[in-house]
Enzyme design. Structure first.
Site, PDB file in Angstrom:
ATOM      1  CG  HIS A 142     -20.337 -28.550 -24.259  1.00  0.00           C
ATOM      2  ND1 HIS A 142     -20.272 -28.721 -25.304  1.00  0.00           N
ATOM      3  CD2 HIS A 142     -20.394 -28.336 -23.154  1.00  0.00           C
ATOM      4  CE1 HIS A 142     -19.672 -29.842 -25.236  1.00  0.00           C
ATOM      5  NE2 HIS A 142     -19.763 -30.108 -23.939  1.00  0.00           N
TER       6      HIS A 142
HETATM    7  P1  TYD Z   1     -20.642 -32.516 -28.711  1.00  0.00           P
HETATM    8  O1  TYD Z   1     -21.023 -32.996 -26.992  1.00  0.00           O
HETATM    9  O2  TYD Z   1     -21.601 -31.184 -29.133  1.00  0.00           O
HETATM   10  O3  TYD Z   1     -19.466 -32.500 -28.786  1.00  0.00           O
HETATM   11  P2  TYD Z   1     -18.400 -31.473 -28.428  1.00  0.00           P
HETATM   12  O4  TYD Z   1     -18.935 -30.553 -27.690  1.00  0.00           O
HETATM   13  O5  TYD Z   1     -17.293 -32.848 -28.111  1.00  0.00           O
HETATM   14  O6  TYD Z   1     -17.853 -30.903 -30.191  1.00  0.00           O
HETATM   15  O7  TYD Z   1     -21.717 -33.758 -29.253  1.00  0.00           O
HETATM   16  C1  TYD Z   1     -21.483 -33.662 -30.317  1.00  0.00           C
HETATM   17  C2  TYD Z   1     -22.549 -34.153 -30.885  1.00  0.00           C
HETATM   18  O8  TYD Z   1     -22.804 -36.165 -30.746  1.00  0.00           O
HETATM   19  C3  TYD Z   1     -24.596 -33.670 -30.542  1.00  0.00           C
HETATM   20  O9  TYD Z   1     -24.466 -33.366 -31.515  1.00  0.00           O
HETATM   21  C4  TYD Z   1     -24.787 -34.434 -29.665  1.00  0.00           C
HETATM   22  C5  TYD Z   1     -24.086 -36.393 -29.558  1.00  0.00           C
HETATM   23  N1  TYD Z   1     -24.173 -36.759 -28.692  1.00  0.00           N
HETATM   24  C6  TYD Z   1     -24.456 -37.959 -28.769  1.00  0.00           C
HETATM   25  O10 TYD Z   1     -25.760 -38.238 -28.825  1.00  0.00           O
HETATM   26  N2  TYD Z   1     -24.752 -38.710 -27.093  1.00  0.00           N
HETATM   27  C7  TYD Z   1     -23.240 -38.406 -26.009  1.00  0.00           C
HETATM   28  O11 TYD Z   1     -22.700 -39.179 -25.598  1.00  0.00           O
HETATM   29  C8  TYD Z   1     -22.127 -37.245 -26.915  1.00  0.00           C
HETATM   30  C9  TYD Z   1     -20.993 -36.661 -25.634  1.00  0.00           C
HETATM   31  C10 TYD Z   1     -22.423 -36.413 -27.659  1.00  0.00           C
END
Ligand code: TYD
Length: 142
Positions: A57
């Site tokens: 992302h």
């Molecule tokens: P995401 O940033 O998409 O993780 P990655 O790219 O590392 O796989 O986040 C995964 C999930 O966690 C998403 O549902 C949002 C949640 N999240 C939070 O609630 N707070 C945060 O600070 C972060 C980074 C993620």
């Protein structure tokens, strides 16, 4: 239209301070001194199965410093044109990622910990989660 589009070359490894001690080392990170932003949030990724990937992302406004607090992984950055890979494997190096850069975190070593210092609190509206939407965003600003 976006007047200025950041590129992967605006992202850089920051050599953080390292305080040596015979009983171990300390790396302090001070907001607006060691990194060019205020820290509003810290989060860390852990318990990733070895070889797993995360990310996939971009963020519209978020600045981040990514640190391999333990173990190693690769961060692959893409700005719509160029791709650049950084291997993080020392807790005293941080990768500064500016807004508007697509990233993937790959090749986690088992037991690794990815520490992230972030300039903003969590906001789902700040995410661009599809590469097609990301390309559209950097071309049109929408
Ligand atoms: P995401 O940033 O998409 O993780 P990655 O790219 O590392 O796989 O986040 C995964 C999930 O966690 C998403 O549902 C949002 C949640 N999240 C939070 O609630 N707070 C945060 O600070 C972060 C980074 C993620």
């Amino acid at each position: 239209m976006i007047k200025f589009h950041p590129t992967v070359n605006h992202c850089q490894l920051i050599d953080l301070p390292k305080i040596h001690n015979r009983a171990g080392n300390i790396t302090p990170v001070q907001a607006n001194e060691d990194i060019p932003f205020d820290i509003k949030r810290i989060y860390y990724l852990y318990d990733m199965p070895g070889g797993e990937s995360r990310g996939g992302h971009a963020h519209k406004n978020l600045k981040q410093l990514i640190v391999a607090a333990s173990g190693s992984f690769d961060v692959v950055l893409n700005d719509g044109k160029e791709t650049k890979k950084f291997t993080l494997n020392h807790p005293y190096f941080g990768l500064l990622i500016v807004p508007g850069i697509w990233r993937e975190l790959v090749n986690f070593s088992s037991g690794s910990i990815c520490l992230v210092l972030a300039s903003e609190k969590y906001s789902e509206e700040d995410y661009l989660r599809h590469y097609k939407d990301y390309l559209n965003y950097i071309r049109t600003g929408k």
